[in-house]
Design a protein around this motif. Structure first.
Motif, PDB file in Angstrom:
ATOM      1  N   VAL A   1       0.855  -1.192   0.000  1.00  0.00           N
ATOM      2  CA  VAL A   1       0.000   0.000   0.000  1.00  0.00           C
ATOM      3  C   VAL A   1       0.889   1.239   0.000  1.00  0.00           C
ATOM      4  N   LYS A   2       0.552   2.197  -0.871  1.00  0.00           N
ATOM      5  CA  LYS A   2       1.288   3.461  -0.942  1.00  0.00           C
ATOM      6  C   LYS A   2       0.318   4.629  -0.946  1.00  0.00           C
ATOM      7  N   VAL A   3       0.713   5.703  -0.269  1.00  0.00           N
ATOM      8  CA  VAL A   3      -0.079   6.932  -0.261  1.00  0.00           C
ATOM      9  C   VAL A   3       0.281   7.733  -1.505  1.00  0.00           C
TER      10      VAL A   3
ATOM     11  N   VAL B   1       3.042   2.342   3.088  1.00  0.00           N
ATOM     12  CA  VAL B   1       2.428   2.176   4.402  1.00  0.00           C
ATOM     13  C   VAL B   1       2.960   0.894   5.031  1.00  0.00           C
ATOM     14  N   LYS B   2       3.412   0.991   6.276  1.00  0.00           N
ATOM     15  CA  LYS B   2       3.909  -0.176   6.978  1.00  0.00           C
ATOM     16  C   LYS B   2       2.726  -0.999   7.472  1.00  0.00           C
TER      17      LYS B   2
ATOM     18  N   ARG C   1       0.262  -9.004 -11.158  1.00  0.00           N
ATOM     19  CA  ARG C   1      -0.095  -7.993 -10.166  1.00  0.00           C
ATOM     20  C   ARG C   1      -1.320  -7.216 -10.619  1.00  0.00           C
ATOM     21  N   VAL C   2      -2.105  -6.775  -9.664  1.00  0.00           N
ATOM     22  CA  VAL C   2      -3.268  -5.928  -9.942  1.00  0.00           C
ATOM     23  C   VAL C   2      -3.252  -4.765  -8.947  1.00  0.00           C
ATOM     24  N   ASP C   3      -3.855  -3.645  -9.339  1.00  0.00           N
ATOM     25  CA  ASP C   3      -3.913  -2.455  -8.490  1.00  0.00           C
ATOM     26  C   ASP C   3      -5.348  -2.107  -8.152  1.00  0.00           C
TER      27      ASP C   3
ATOM     28  N   LYS D   1      -1.482  -2.534  -4.209  1.00  0.00           N
ATOM     29  CA  LYS D   1      -0.965  -3.459  -5.214  1.00  0.00           C
ATOM     30  C   LYS D   1      -0.971  -4.857  -4.617  1.00  0.00           C
ATOM     31  N   VAL D   2      -1.630  -5.784  -5.330  1.00  0.00           N
ATOM     32  CA  VAL D   2      -1.691  -7.173  -4.900  1.00  0.00           C
ATOM     33  C   VAL D   2      -0.875  -8.019  -5.871  1.00  0.00           C
TER      34      VAL D   2
END
Length: 412
Positions: free
Chosen positions: A300-302, A345-346, A388-390, A403-404
């Motif tokens: 996960v990213k902001v 994100v951690k 991968r998918v977003d 992102k998975v």
């Protein structure tokens, strides 16, 4: 015809032999002599016994058996007992002897010895699954198998959608033996499968990083597993938890438990709850078998905005197979959301097993000080065999991309 009188017949009857006569005549006298000697001997032995009892030291306390198949014979002195199985076994054996009424500790003791007997040539008992997904060795015997192993390898012929074990929660249901809430808990909970036999950690905290549990909130913050748990050859669960004392010498064993999940005849239709009780606690592990799965690894990213620092984020995933049971990815009890330099994100936990013909739902919400949900958003993912998918989350003016990474499982 001559007639013999009874007296004559008696006189003419054959007389006994000298030997027979000696034995017959001497028997009463011999018996009396033996009895006299025995009486004198008993009297002397009794006096000697009294003298020995007066001068002998007090006997050592007896050691009661724990019921373990590894227990040494009673005639062996404790100081000469030899415990095999590797480094740290002597301390473990001492704890079992000191806490003999605790069958749970004896079971964990036996589990360690049996594991060393089977797999010590393959790995060390204390080995831990590393969490670095980018570096792994080619040698499969010593390999530290990472997540996302086949995300970028769609042609791997040995990668398939095998059954996996999903761990949902570990909760301390009850404390006993003088313990009072709140308690500070440290130790580890791990699962071992047949891939590398190492501890795939679900919970792991040192003494300087305890988690505080209360009567209202007594579940552990799970940080794993770091990769899928293969449901083959019956994976092993291992629990080793302690309660922190004022000094290290006052730490107490909360739970020391090991068990094997027999998944051969399990169809995955129900969630399992394993309850382990000892004299200090009752611990419950909730898990399930997920059939024909792929591994989903989250990142996960902001990308825009930021989350209000007064709000605590809560991310959790659920699957089509058990939609009401959650896998917590970001635990709100960990406080404000931690963001790295690259805006990542951690997450508390990042790996979930998903049935390939099912679905994956990711929910993100934020909680205020009253634990009320302020905003909430949900994404539905269709499982893939690789790649991968977003997806995107909008959480209270904080926009994030999820992102998975999908990967099939491997048995080698």
């Amino acid at each position: 015809m001559q007639t013999r009188s009874p007296t004559r017949r008696k006189e003419e009857s054959p007389s006994p032999s000298p030997a027979m006569g000696t034995r017959a005549a001497g028997k009463p006298k011999t018996t009396a002599a033996v009895g006299a000697r025995a009486a004198r001997g008993n009297k002397q032995a009794g006096a000697a016994t009294k003298r020995e009892e007066a001068t002998a030291p007090a006997p050592a306390p007896a050691i009661t058996s724990t019921g373990s198949s590894q227990s040494p014979p009673p005639e062996v002195e404790p100081s000469t007992r030899k415990v095999e199985g590797g480094e740290g076994d002597s301390a473990l054996a001492k704890r079992v002897r000191d806490d003999e009424e605790d069958k749970e500790a004896a079971q964990a003791f036996n589990f360690r010895h049996f594991w060393n007997f089977l797999f010590s040539a393959q790995a060390n008992f204390e080995d831990i699954k590393e969490e670095n997904p980018n570096e792994w060795m080619i040698d499969l015997i010593a390999a530290d198998i990472p997540p996302m192993r086949h995300t970028d390898d769609p042609g791997a012929i040995y990668a398939k959608c095998y059954d996996a074990v999903q761990v949902y929660s570990v909760e301390v249901k009850q404390i006993k033996c003088g313990l009072r809430w709140p308690i500070e808990v440290f130790g580890h909970v791990a699962v071992r499968d047949s891939l590398d036999r190492k501890r795939n950690l679900v919970f792991n905290r040192g003494r300087d990083d305890c988690q505080t549990l209360t009567a209202e909130d007594s579940s552990l913050v799970l940080t794993g597993p770091s990769r899928y748990v293969l449901a083959m050859d019956n994976p092993d669960f291992e629990v080793e938890l302690k309660v922190k004392g004022i000094a290290e010498t006052e730490d107490k064993v909360l739970s020391s438990h090991a068990f094997t999940f027999n998944c051969i005849y399990d169809d995955g239709s129900s969630v399992k709850r394993r309850v382990a009780s000892n004299k200090r606690s009752t611990v419950q592990i909730t898990f399930a078998l997920i059939p024909e799965t792929v591994e989903a690894t989250f990142e996960v990213k902001v990308v825009d905005g930021s989350l209000d620092p007064s709000l605590r984020p809560h991310f959790f995933a659920s699957t089509h197979h058990h939609p009401s049971t959650k896998c917590v990815l970001l635990d709100p009890r960990e406080g404000a959301m931690v963001i790295s330099d690259n805006n990542s994100v951690k997450l508390t936990r990042s790996v979930v097993s998903v049935e390939v013909l099912g679905g994956l739902k990711l929910t993100a919400e934020a909680l205020d000080d009253e634990k009320a949900v302020v905003p909430r958003t949900t994404i539905i993912f269709e499982p893939q065999r690789d790649g991968r998918v977003d997806g995107f989350l909008d959480l209270n003016c904080c926009k994030m991309v999820v992102k998975v990474s999908w990967s099939r499982l491997s048995i080698c």
